[in-house]
Scaffold this active site. Structure first.
Site: not given
Ligand code: PBG
Length: 326
Positions: A197, A250
């Site tokens: 991520k 992601k």
């Molecule tokens: C939070 C989380 C995020 C997303 C999914 N879970 C945001 C972040 O890490 O700031 C992002 C998903 C998206 O942008 O569609 N843990």
């Protein structure tokens, strides 16, 4: 003039021939729909994500039913938590009667076969807006956070979640969550690890949707540097060793090389998350008439499959499933 001996165009001559030789397939069964929910009685549109809402309990049920009917077998729940419930220690994230556990129980009653995935991270519940606990000097505390994440995952499992998905990027959380679930008897609850991520600008609309942007600093000390690919393999090895059932990359579209690399490096199922910013870009261009929404969305999803994703979390899930059927 030299006439070509090889003519690849022969394999593209008709629609039927093209489908005989097609290498990648996109089906509703490989799509997962993320849904936003809140305590409110009405659905509230999210400005930067046209077509998405903060859903009321009724709205959520309707969206889940519609997606399930179109062949989307799984959803992910993201809660917009009332400001008054956010604290430094994010205790709301494991309250047995909190928004998420309450919603899981209601959904399981109405749609017992729908697979429910929950997000495990503190940001929607934290007054600091970080995925982990924040020390007085601003550092994100790893091991202390993992203890809270275990309570959160267990709370979701107790309510009936099928899959928990830690998105926080703390070290060691997959193994710790696995042990917590197992020792409480939840050996059938799966872990979908957010393995690679990245600290991405493409999460902007999501943070608006949940009002969960960090109040100070950024997420670069725990989310990965977008410049790194080998590091994704390191995260993969750890998540595999700690017992992840599925791994995820992601964002998806700008990270197709990472998806391909992870695909080559593991036998586990690989997921990819087409995040809010990817969705917003296509929607914005479509609204201006610069792109055709349907064909751009389906092409973006097919490309993510081609890179190696088995399944895709996408805000287009229900629409795409519907398009694919017609
Ligand atoms: C939070 C989380 C995020 C997303 C999914 N879970 C945001 C972040 O890490 O700031 C992002 C998903 C998206 O942008 O569609 N843990």
């Amino acid at each position: 003039m030299d006439r070509p001996v090889s003519r690849p165009r022969r394999n593209r001559r008709t629609g039927i021939i093209r489908s005989l030789v097609r290498e990648t397939h996109l089906t509703p069964s490989c799509l997962v729909l993320p849904l936003f929910l809140h305590e409110g009685k009405v659905d509230v549109p999210i400005a930067a994500m046209p077509g998405c809402n903060r859903l009321s309990p009724d709205g959520l049920l309707r969206s889940a039913e519609r997606a399930f009917h179109d062949g989307v077998g799984a959803i992910v729940l993201f809660p917009a938590i009332d400001e008054s419930l956010k604290t430094k220690l994010a205790e709301e994230c494991y309250r047995p009667d909190g928004l998420i556990p309450k919603t899981i129980r209601a959904l399981k009653k109405q749609l017992p076969d729908l697979i429910i995935i929950t997000d495990v991270a503190l940001d929607p519940y934290s007054s600091d807006g970080h995925d982990g606990l924040v020390a007085s000097d601003g550092r994100i505390l790893n091991d202390e956070t993992v203890e809270v994440l275990c309570k959160q995952a267990l709370c979701h499992a107790q309510a009936g979640a099928d899959i928990v998905a830690p998105s926080d990027m703390m070290d060691g959380r997959v193994g710790a969550i696995r042990r917590s679930l197992d020792s409480a008897g939840y050996t059938d609850v799966s872990i979908l690890a957010y393995t690679a991520k990245y600290a991405s600008a493409y999460y902007g609309p999501f943070r608006e949707a949940l009002d969960s942007a960090p109040r100070a600093g950024d997420k670069k000390t725990y989310q990965m540097d977008p410049a790194n690919r080998r590091e994704a393999i390191r995260e993969l090895r750890l998540d595999e060793a700690e017992g992840a059932d599925m791994v995820m990359v992601k964002p998806a579209g700008p990270y197709l090389d990472v998806i391909a690399e992870i695909r080559r490096s593991t036998v586990l199922p690989v997921a990819a998350y087409q995040v809010s910013g990817e969705y917003a870009m296509i929607q914005a261009a479509a609204q201006k008439g610069w792109l055709d929404e349907r064909s751009a969305a389906l092409e973006s999803l097919l490309a993510i499959r081609r890179a190696g994703a088995d399944f895709i979390l996408t805000y287009f899930a229900q629409k795409a499933a519907h398009w694919l059927k017609s």
